[in-house]
Design a protein around this motif. Structure first.
Motif, PDB file in Angstrom:
ATOM      1  N   HIS A 152       0.834  -1.204   0.000  1.00 21.45           N
ATOM      2  CA  HIS A 152       0.000   0.000   0.000  1.00 21.45           C
ATOM      3  C   HIS A 152       0.871   1.257   0.000  1.00 21.45           C
ATOM      4  CE1 HIS A 152      -3.556   2.440   0.786  1.00 21.45           C
ATOM      5  NE2 HIS A 152      -2.883   3.051   1.755  1.00 21.45           N
ATOM      6  N   HIS A 153       1.997   1.212   0.694  1.00 20.56           N
ATOM      7  CA  HIS A 153       2.910   2.360   0.751  1.00 20.56           C
ATOM      8  C   HIS A 153       3.435   2.710  -0.641  1.00 20.56           C
ATOM      9  CE1 HIS A 153       6.009   5.040   2.307  1.00 20.56           C
ATOM     10  NE2 HIS A 153       6.923   4.358   1.634  1.00 20.56           N
ATOM     11  N   TYR A 155       1.782   1.990  -3.441  1.00 22.54           N
ATOM     12  CA  TYR A 155       0.628   2.095  -4.352  1.00 22.54           C
ATOM     13  C   TYR A 155       0.572   0.932  -5.358  1.00 22.54           C
ATOM     14  CZ  TYR A 155       1.206   6.802  -2.518  1.00 22.54           C
ATOM     15  OH  TYR A 155       1.379   7.874  -1.694  1.00 22.54           O
ATOM     16  N   PRO A 157      -1.637  -1.972  -6.432  1.00 26.42           N
ATOM     17  CA  PRO A 157      -2.988  -2.528  -6.263  1.00 26.42           C
ATOM     18  C   PRO A 157      -3.083  -3.935  -6.847  1.00 26.42           C
ATOM     19  CG  PRO A 157      -2.940  -1.167  -8.218  1.00 26.42           C
ATOM     20  CD  PRO A 157      -1.531  -1.175  -7.667  1.00 26.42           C
ATOM     21  N   HIS A 181      -2.380  -6.096 -11.661  1.00 22.05           N
ATOM     22  CA  HIS A 181      -2.480  -4.720 -12.187  1.00 22.05           C
ATOM     23  C   HIS A 181      -1.886  -4.678 -13.590  1.00 22.05           C
ATOM     24  CE1 HIS A 181      -3.054  -0.471 -11.974  1.00 22.05           C
ATOM     25  NE2 HIS A 181      -1.775  -0.208 -12.138  1.00 22.05           N
ATOM     26  N   GLN A 212       4.484   2.261  -7.944  1.00 22.69           N
ATOM     27  CA  GLN A 212       4.017   3.513  -8.522  1.00 22.69           C
ATOM     28  C   GLN A 212       4.378   4.671  -7.593  1.00 22.69           C
ATOM     29  OE1 GLN A 212       0.023   3.037 -10.629  1.00 22.69           O
ATOM     30  NE2 GLN A 212      -0.134   1.459  -9.058  1.00 22.69           N
ATOM     31  N   THR A 213       4.568   5.854  -8.186  1.00 27.33           N
ATOM     32  CA  THR A 213       4.960   7.022  -7.402  1.00 27.33           C
ATOM     33  C   THR A 213       3.777   7.700  -6.742  1.00 27.33           C
ATOM     34  OG1 THR A 213       4.796   8.399  -9.390  1.00 27.33           O
ATOM     35  CG2 THR A 213       6.958   7.450  -8.867  1.00 27.33           C
ATOM     36  N   HIS A 214       2.559   7.391  -7.185  1.00 26.91           N
ATOM     37  CA  HIS A 214       1.376   8.040  -6.617  1.00 26.91           C
ATOM     38  C   HIS A 214       0.178   7.116  -6.813  1.00 26.91           C
ATOM     39  CE1 HIS A 214       1.693   9.176 -10.873  1.00 26.91           C
ATOM     40  NE2 HIS A 214       0.370   9.095 -10.875  1.00 26.91           N
ATOM     41  N   PRO A 215      -0.862   7.265  -6.014  1.00 25.46           N
ATOM     42  CA  PRO A 215      -2.042   6.392  -6.159  1.00 25.46           C
ATOM     43  C   PRO A 215      -2.858   6.765  -7.379  1.00 25.46           C
ATOM     44  CG  PRO A 215      -2.434   8.059  -4.488  1.00 25.46           C
ATOM     45  CD  PRO A 215      -1.000   8.217  -4.900  1.00 25.46           C
ATOM     46  N   ALA A 216      -3.633   5.820  -7.863  1.00 31.91           N
ATOM     47  CA  ALA A 216      -4.561   6.089  -8.961  1.00 31.91           C
ATOM     48  C   ALA A 216      -5.697   6.972  -8.448  1.00 31.91           C
ATOM     49  CB  ALA A 216      -5.111   4.780  -9.521  1.00 31.91           C
ATOM     50  N   TYR A 217      -6.017   7.984  -9.208  1.00 34.08           N
ATOM     51  CA  TYR A 217      -7.047   8.926  -8.768  1.00 34.08           C
ATOM     52  C   TYR A 217      -8.423   8.270  -8.806  1.00 34.08           C
ATOM     53  CZ  TYR A 217     -10.364  12.779  -8.821  1.00 34.08           C
ATOM     54  OH  TYR A 217     -11.428  13.600  -8.550  1.00 34.08           O
ATOM     55  N   GLU A 218      -9.146   8.413  -7.722  1.00 33.33           N
ATOM     56  CA  GLU A 218     -10.520   7.941  -7.649  1.00 33.33           C
ATOM     57  C   GLU A 218     -11.356   9.036  -6.983  1.00 33.33           C
ATOM     58  OE1 GLU A 218     -13.139   4.236  -5.836  1.00 33.33           O
ATOM     59  OE2 GLU A 218     -10.961   4.085  -5.963  1.00 33.33           O
TER      60      GLU A 218
END
Length: 308
Positions: A152-153, A155, A157, A181, A212-218
């Motif tokens: 989770h840290h 990102y 999924p 993914h 990933q450097t950032h989470p997927a936008y939701e």
């Protein structure tokens, strides 16, 4: 150039002029290597209670045999510095297990290491690749939770834990850690060793590709969520991770399912219902709830505590 190559051969590429490199500073990063990610990973694990170890790449014959590979499947050093460091290791787990045994007077040990292992290649140099290994005396669920926090840290999924009918090498029980993914790719193995310690082995080159450097936008839902807890009594050795993964498949209105609490064989699931187009009515949840209870009872022999 021929003279430089001869010097390189004789002196092992030490103190050579910079003409051997196209530029004074290397411009190309080595594939599947990211020191920033490795450093971040080490700090994160240390912050949640894990202790990093640095162990020898060379192991004794006894440790080599504990790896699950045949002794002749290891690279043997022709001129070892000592009799107990003769073979190049193929997995990190026996080294971490040795450290746990040496500190058996302590409780709740959590060790990890990121280091290279060496697989022999016929008529060629060994296949040297980076592994992440974690070994702990803590229960399986706690170790799995720590690893899920690490995913989770970064990102990552779409991870599943698929139980092996035939355990992998070294393990009494094991499951394959798979990323879904974009494509399906196996990251490594989690399992329970014969001494009941929990261990995880991850191929770093595969894991780095999924980070990933950032989470997927939701977007934040504009409609209200309905959240409820359901407690079930499960038979022993029920793979609760599979139950958690199964429940969302019963209805598109089930957004999330998490394991909230465990007491003996009783396990509480927190279920979130939501429709992004409209607010749900409590009456709409009742048939879904019945479907969950009946599905868990039929598939996993889990019995609801209380009544619907």
């Amino acid at each position: 150039a021929d003279i430089i190559e001869e010097i390189a051969r004789i002196y092992g590429y030490h103190n050579l002029p910079s003409v051997l490199m196209p530029t004074a500073i290397p411009l190309h990063r080595q594939a599947n290597v990211n020191f920033h990610i490795e450093d971040s990973m080490k700090h994160f694990l240390a912050n949640i209670g894990w202790q990093e170890l640095y162990t020898y790449s060379m192991v004794s014959e006894a440790l080599a045999k504990k790896s699950g590979y045949a002794i002749d499947g290891h690279l043997k050093i022709q001129n070892p510095l000592s009799d107990d460091r003769v073979y190049m290791r193929r997995t990190l787990i026996p080294s971490l297990e040795e450290s746990i045994a040496e500190n058996s007077h302590l409780k709740n040990l959590q060790f990890f290491e990121i280091a290279n292992v060496y697989d022999p290649e016929k008529n060629s140099v060994p296949n040297e690749h980076l592994q992440l290994a974690l070994v702990s005396t803590l229960p399986y669920r706690e170790v799995k939770g720590s690893f899920e926090a690490l995913l989770h840290h970064f990102y990552i999924p779409g991870i599943s834990f698929d139980v092996d009918e035939v355990p992998q090498k070294m393990f009494s029980h094991s499951a394959r850690i798979t990323s879904h993914h974009h494509d399906i790719c196996e990251l490594g193995i989690i399992g329970v060793l014969p001494n009941m310690h929990t261990a995880i082995v991850i191929e770093m080159r595969t894991l780095i590709q999924r980070i990933q450097t950032h989470p997927a936008y939701e977007p934040i839902p504009r409609t209200s969520e309905i959240i409820e807890d359901l407690t079930f009594t499960f038979p022993e050795k029920t793979q609760i991770g599979q139950v958690v993964g199964y429940v969302p498949s019963l209805s598109p209105l089930i957004r999330t399912v998490t394991l909230k609490d465990v007491y003996g064989q009783n396990m509480t699931l927190t279920i979130t219902y939501n429709d992004r187009e409209r607010n749900l009515d409590v009456a709409e949840i009742e048939p879904i709830r019945r479907k969950i209870v009946e599905g868990i009872q039929h598939t996993w022999s889990g019995v609801l505590v209380g009544s619907i």
